[in-house]
Design an enzyme around this catalytic site. Structure first.
Site, PDB file in Angstrom:
ATOM      1  N   HIS A  48       0.846  -1.196   0.000  1.00 21.33           N
ATOM      2  CA  HIS A  48       0.000   0.000   0.000  1.00 21.33           C
ATOM      3  C   HIS A  48       0.880   1.244   0.000  1.00 21.33           C
ATOM      4  CE1 HIS A  48      -2.968   2.928   1.280  1.00 21.33           C
ATOM      5  NE2 HIS A  48      -2.249   3.206   2.345  1.00 21.33           N
ATOM      6  N   HIS A  91       1.443  12.245  -1.438  1.00 20.65           N
ATOM      7  CA  HIS A  91       0.551  11.658  -0.435  1.00 20.65           C
ATOM      8  C   HIS A  91      -0.555  12.653  -0.123  1.00 20.65           C
ATOM      9  CE1 HIS A  91      -0.843   9.649   3.177  1.00 20.65           C
ATOM     10  NE2 HIS A  91       0.028   8.684   2.999  1.00 20.65           N
TER      11      HIS A  91
END
Ligand SMILES: *[C@@H]1O[C@H](CO)[C@@H](O)[C@H](O)[C@H]1NC(C)=O
Length: 289
Positions: A48, A91
């Site tokens: 992930h 992110h």
């Protein structure tokens, strides 16, 4: 305490890098029993947020993508965002964490595929900023990565997927999915994730992982879809979810992964296709105790 844990991980990492594991070159994805299996009938471990490597709070992995692959990861999930007209690995936003361009992320993956000819690899890119898929196609083509990419030509039912052996024989060993805004009529090898998969909930904060429910695509049927289990744990710090690095050794243990996989098997009558892990995927010898 947090600091000493981090230095322990970093110390462990240097041991690891001094003796790199090489990917198994026998069979298909390291096991000859997998050669005759359809792509849709294999369970693989995934990383992930594979691009976010480091020990900062928003980071998800401790080791770079090439090392993740050498450990046996065969599914890489990564977030992309729009920045200055290009595609960047960020992110949530590029202000929070920016680890470079899509090209710099994909380049070692191309090198790894060149050097590991019996391996089928899957990539899942998120595209929350709705960047045109043709722009992704240009980056893949510039690296020569499009040569490896598998393009089915039409939507495949689960039982229509080729076997790992036939993908390896054809040299089409990279399967690429995108969560939103895929357009196979523009780039035929960037496949729509939710046509092919459902996912269990992400941002889980219950460390028992005592569920295997269909979260996305909302309201859809599990029938005819492969599925991805989000087996990574977050911790809620004053309302902000960050990877739970302290519990990662337990979360990533075989017993925790198998417990949820078995629950999934009971729920859906088949094993997960991909199990995504995070924060501290590393060999058992490096587990914190
Ligand atoms: C998946 O592979 C196993 C082992 O070869 C086989 O028994 C099973 O029938 C396969 N399932 C599907 C749906 O192809």
């Amino acid at each position: 305490m947090y600091r000493s844990m981090i230095s322990c991980i970093v110390a462990g990492l240097s041991v690891l890098l001094a003796a790199p594991t090489s990917a198994a070159s026998v069979g298909c994805n390291g096991n000859s029993a997998l050669c005759s299996r359809k792509y849709s009938n294999v369970t693989q471990i995934g990383s992930h947020d594979s691009a976010f490597v480091g020990v900062l709070l928003p980071d998800n992995q401790y080791i770079p993508v090439t090392d993740q692959l050498n450990f046996g990861i065969r599914f890489l999930q990564a977030q992309t965002h729009k920045k200055d007209g290009g595609i960047e690995m960020c992110h949530t936003s590029c202000l929070e964490l920016d680890v470079g361009s899509l090209s710099s992320y994909l380049s070692p993956i191309k090198t790894w595929l060149d050097g590991n000819r019996n391996e089928v690899l899957t990539l899942l890119l998120t595209n929350g900023d709705a960047i045109p898929v043709s722009q992704f196609g240009s980056v893949f083509a510039a690296l020569g990565l499009d040569e490896y990419a598998y393009a089915p030509g039409a939507n495949l039912a689960m039982d229509q997927w080729p076997t790992l052996q036939s993908m390896i024989d054809a040299g089409k060993r990279l399967v690429v999915f995108m969560d939103y805004h895929a357009d196979p009529s523009s780039v035929p090898y960037i496949l729509d994730e939710f046509t092919y998969f459902f996912e269990t909930p992400y941002d889980v904060t219950d460390k028992t992982f005592n569920q295997c429910t269909l979260d996305r695509p909302g309201g859809a049927s599990a029938n005819g879809r492969m599925y991805i289990v989000n087996h990574f744990l977050d911790v809620d710090i004053f309302g902000i979810l960050i990877p739970d690095q302290i519990n990662a050794p337990k979360t990533n243990s075989q017993s925790s992964i198998l417990a949820q996989s078995n629950l999934c098997y009971q729920t859906w009558g088949r094993m997960p296709n991909f199990i995504l892990v995070s924060a501290g995927f590393r060999p058992p010898t490096l587990r914190l105790s």
